[in-house]
Design a protein around this motif. Structure first.
Motif, PDB file in Angstrom:
ATOM      1  N   GLU A 191       7.769  -2.401  -0.526  1.00 50.81           N
ATOM      2  CA  GLU A 191       6.701  -3.242   0.018  1.00 50.81           C
ATOM      3  C   GLU A 191       6.691  -3.256   1.547  1.00 50.81           C
ATOM      4  O   GLU A 191       5.636  -3.443   2.159  1.00 50.81           O
ATOM      5  N   CYS A 192       7.850  -3.076   2.178  1.00 44.86           N
ATOM      6  CA  CYS A 192       7.898  -3.118   3.651  1.00 44.86           C
ATOM      7  C   CYS A 192       8.046  -1.716   4.247  1.00 44.86           C
ATOM      8  O   CYS A 192       8.342  -1.583   5.441  1.00 44.86           O
ATOM      9  N   PHE A 193       7.843  -0.683   3.446  1.00 46.31           N
ATOM     10  CA  PHE A 193       8.096   0.688   3.889  1.00 46.31           C
ATOM     11  C   PHE A 193       7.236   1.069   5.089  1.00 46.31           C
ATOM     12  O   PHE A 193       7.694   1.722   6.022  1.00 46.31           O
ATOM     13  N   MET A 194       5.976   0.673   5.077  1.00 43.40           N
ATOM     14  CA  MET A 194       5.082   1.017   6.169  1.00 43.40           C
ATOM     15  C   MET A 194       5.567   0.442   7.489  1.00 43.40           C
ATOM     16  O   MET A 194       5.565   1.123   8.517  1.00 43.40           O
ATOM     17  N   ALA A 195       6.022  -0.817   7.480  1.00 39.88           N
ATOM     18  CA  ALA A 195       6.479  -1.458   8.711  1.00 39.88           C
ATOM     19  C   ALA A 195       7.722  -0.766   9.259  1.00 39.88           C
ATOM     20  O   ALA A 195       7.880  -0.615  10.476  1.00 39.88           O
ATOM     21  N   VAL A 196       8.608  -0.341   8.372  1.00 38.53           N
ATOM     22  CA  VAL A 196       9.802   0.386   8.807  1.00 38.53           C
ATOM     23  C   VAL A 196       9.406   1.743   9.387  1.00 38.53           C
ATOM     24  O   VAL A 196       9.861   2.136  10.459  1.00 38.53           O
ATOM     25  N   ARG A 245       9.267   0.444 -13.348  1.00 41.42           N
ATOM     26  CA  ARG A 245       7.830   0.559 -13.097  1.00 41.42           C
ATOM     27  C   ARG A 245       7.358  -0.400 -12.013  1.00 41.42           C
ATOM     28  O   ARG A 245       6.372  -0.130 -11.325  1.00 41.42           O
ATOM     29  N   TRP A 246       8.055  -1.531 -11.833  1.00 39.07           N
ATOM     30  CA  TRP A 246       7.660  -2.470 -10.777  1.00 39.07           C
ATOM     31  C   TRP A 246       7.915  -1.872  -9.397  1.00 39.07           C
ATOM     32  O   TRP A 246       7.151  -2.079  -8.455  1.00 39.07           O
ATOM     33  N   VAL A 247       9.003  -1.120  -9.286  1.00 38.14           N
ATOM     34  CA  VAL A 247       9.292  -0.440  -8.024  1.00 38.14           C
ATOM     35  C   VAL A 247       8.260   0.656  -7.782  1.00 38.14           C
ATOM     36  O   VAL A 247       7.736   0.797  -6.669  1.00 38.14           O
ATOM     37  N   ARG A 248       7.957   1.431  -8.821  1.00 34.87           N
ATOM     38  CA  ARG A 248       6.953   2.498  -8.686  1.00 34.87           C
ATOM     39  C   ARG A 248       5.598   1.918  -8.300  1.00 34.87           C
ATOM     40  O   ARG A 248       4.901   2.470  -7.435  1.00 34.87           O
ATOM     41  N   GLN A 249       5.222   0.811  -8.911  1.00 28.72           N
ATOM     42  CA  GLN A 249       3.931   0.200  -8.614  1.00 28.72           C
ATOM     43  C   GLN A 249       3.876  -0.252  -7.156  1.00 28.72           C
ATOM     44  O   GLN A 249       2.879  -0.031  -6.461  1.00 28.72           O
ATOM     45  N   ALA A 250       4.952  -0.879  -6.672  1.00 29.04           N
ATOM     46  CA  ALA A 250       4.992  -1.315  -5.269  1.00 29.04           C
ATOM     47  C   ALA A 250       4.935  -0.118  -4.325  1.00 29.04           C
ATOM     48  O   ALA A 250       4.281  -0.171  -3.272  1.00 29.04           O
ATOM     49  N   ALA A 251       5.607   0.977  -4.710  1.00 30.90           N
ATOM     50  CA  ALA A 251       5.606   2.175  -3.873  1.00 30.90           C
ATOM     51  C   ALA A 251       4.205   2.796  -3.803  1.00 30.90           C
ATOM     52  O   ALA A 251       3.745   3.197  -2.731  1.00 30.90           O
ATOM     53  N   PHE A 252       3.528   2.864  -4.934  1.00 30.02           N
ATOM     54  CA  PHE A 252       2.163   3.415  -4.934  1.00 30.02           C
ATOM     55  C   PHE A 252       1.223   2.558  -4.086  1.00 30.02           C
ATOM     56  O   PHE A 252       0.335   3.070  -3.413  1.00 30.02           O
ATOM     57  N   GLN A 253       1.419   1.244  -4.126  1.00 29.95           N
ATOM     58  CA  GLN A 253       0.589   0.361  -3.299  1.00 29.95           C
ATOM     59  C   GLN A 253       0.868   0.563  -1.809  1.00 29.95           C
ATOM     60  O   GLN A 253       0.004   0.314  -0.972  1.00 29.95           O
ATOM     61  N   SER A 254       2.078   1.012  -1.468  1.00 32.73           N
ATOM     62  CA  SER A 254       2.435   1.254  -0.069  1.00 32.73           C
ATOM     63  C   SER A 254       2.186   2.690   0.364  1.00 32.73           C
ATOM     64  O   SER A 254       2.404   3.025   1.530  1.00 32.73           O
ATOM     65  N   THR A 262       0.966   5.997   8.805  1.00 33.37           N
ATOM     66  CA  THR A 262       1.869   5.989   9.967  1.00 33.37           C
ATOM     67  C   THR A 262       2.077   7.389  10.530  1.00 33.37           C
ATOM     68  O   THR A 262       2.621   7.534  11.629  1.00 33.37           O
ATOM     69  N   PHE A 263       1.651   8.428   9.786  1.00 34.08           N
ATOM     70  CA  PHE A 263       1.736   9.798  10.291  1.00 34.08           C
ATOM     71  C   PHE A 263       0.556  10.131  11.189  1.00 34.08           C
ATOM     72  O   PHE A 263       0.551  11.168  11.848  1.00 34.08           O
ATOM     73  N   GLU A 297      -0.018  -8.835  14.159  1.00 34.00           N
ATOM     74  CA  GLU A 297       1.148  -9.705  14.235  1.00 34.00           C
ATOM     75  C   GLU A 297       1.651 -10.103  12.857  1.00 34.00           C
ATOM     76  O   GLU A 297       2.843 -10.377  12.687  1.00 34.00           O
ATOM     77  N   ASP A 298       0.767 -10.148  11.868  1.00 38.43           N
ATOM     78  CA  ASP A 298       1.190 -10.522  10.521  1.00 38.43           C
ATOM     79  C   ASP A 298       1.751  -9.338   9.745  1.00 38.43           C
ATOM     80  O   ASP A 298       2.091  -9.457   8.566  1.00 38.43           O
ATOM     81  N   GLY A 299       1.874  -8.168  10.403  1.00 35.25           N
ATOM     82  CA  GLY A 299       2.481  -7.010   9.773  1.00 35.25           C
ATOM     83  C   GLY A 299       1.527  -6.120   9.003  1.00 35.25           C
ATOM     84  O   GLY A 299       1.944  -5.115   8.432  1.00 35.25           O
TER      85      GLY A 299
END
Length: 270
Positions: free
Chosen positions: A176-181, A207-216, A223-224, A236-238
């Protein structure tokens, strides 16, 4: 009586604002009388009093009412004590939570020198998964607070640990925070380190991890893009946003902006 102390804490911020506005009449009242109370209540035996103290502290920091010397000499040492390895579990969870919340309100030097080493330790806390989960959920904010050099040198190795944590909730928080990192790192680190790491999350067994990853996935790809051409920036809210160009602002045309096209074309760049 705990309810009295809790009510007192709720009154501290407005009193502090009044004293700040009337500083010529009360030049040292806040630092001599109120700040010591806030610091003391961070270790109060009552849970509600501590939470009230934490909320009061965050408000004071947000309003820039706490002197840098008090932050470094009074607030940070207390939080470091509460988050120590041998600290009580409940106090440790609260301390890491307040550390993560206040990081964005402090100077980069203070965060990097005083709080970052402890944050890195807490990311590997083997006793409490709640502590690791708080670290994972706020990882992007900490990266943003310390900047690219410290992120790549100290935080990225910890991020790899959290992304492979045995608790799926940790891996989900990382996704969920991958983009900010990613936004805080260099293009080379994004390409060589974070991209393979993201693939592992998008292929996770849960599947919950996969779903969060697809959303990110979309935000991570963005970011590329070249910020100067795509106009991408982090609010400011990320959240990710697109800054319209001057040509777009001044144009009355209904034609779609070129920002999305640029972002898509640059996103596939190596």
């Amino acid at each position: 009586e705990p309810t009295v102390r809790t009510e007192l804490m709720e009154q501290i911020p407005p009193i502090a604002i009044f004293l700040q506005e009337s500083r010529p009449k009360f030049p040292t009242a806040f630092f001599e009388y109120l700040m010591p109370i806030v610091v003391r209540y961070l270790t109060d035996v009552n849970n509600q009093v501590r939470k009230a103290g934490q909320e009061a502290l965050l408000i004071l920091l947000e309003q820039d009412l706490v002197a840098q010397s008090d932050i470094e000499n009074k607030v940070c040492p207390i939080l470091l004590d509460l988050s120590a390895p041998d600290s009580d579990d409940e106090y440790k969870v609260e301390a890491v939570n307040i550390i993560c919340k206040m990081a964005s309100m402090l100077s980069r030097t203070t965060v990097e020198h005083m709080l970052l080493p402890r944050f890195c330790e807490l990311c590997s806390d083997g006793k409490l998964f709640q502590v690791r989960k708080i670290c994972a959920a706020n990882f992007g904010d900490i990266c943003n607070a310390v900047g690219q050099e410290a992120t790549e040198r100290l935080l990225i190795p910890k991020f790899f640990e959290l992304c492979s944590d045995s608790v799926w909730g940790m891996r989900k928080a990382c996704a969920e925070c991958f983009m900010a990192v990613s936004y805080t790192t260099s293009p080379e680190v994004r390409r060589s380190k974070l991209s393979p790491l993201f693939i592992s999350l998008i292929s996770d067994t849960c599947r919950w991890v996969r779903q969060a990853a697809f959303q990110s996935l979309g935000p991570f790809i963005s970011t590329f893009a070249n910020p100067s051409s795509a106009g991408l920036y982090i609010r400011e809210d990320g959240t990710l946003s697109i800054r319209p160009s001057a040509q777009d602002v001044n144009s009355n045309s209904c034609q779609p902006s070129n920002n999305i096209t640029l972002m898509s074309s640059n996103a596939n760049a190596p």
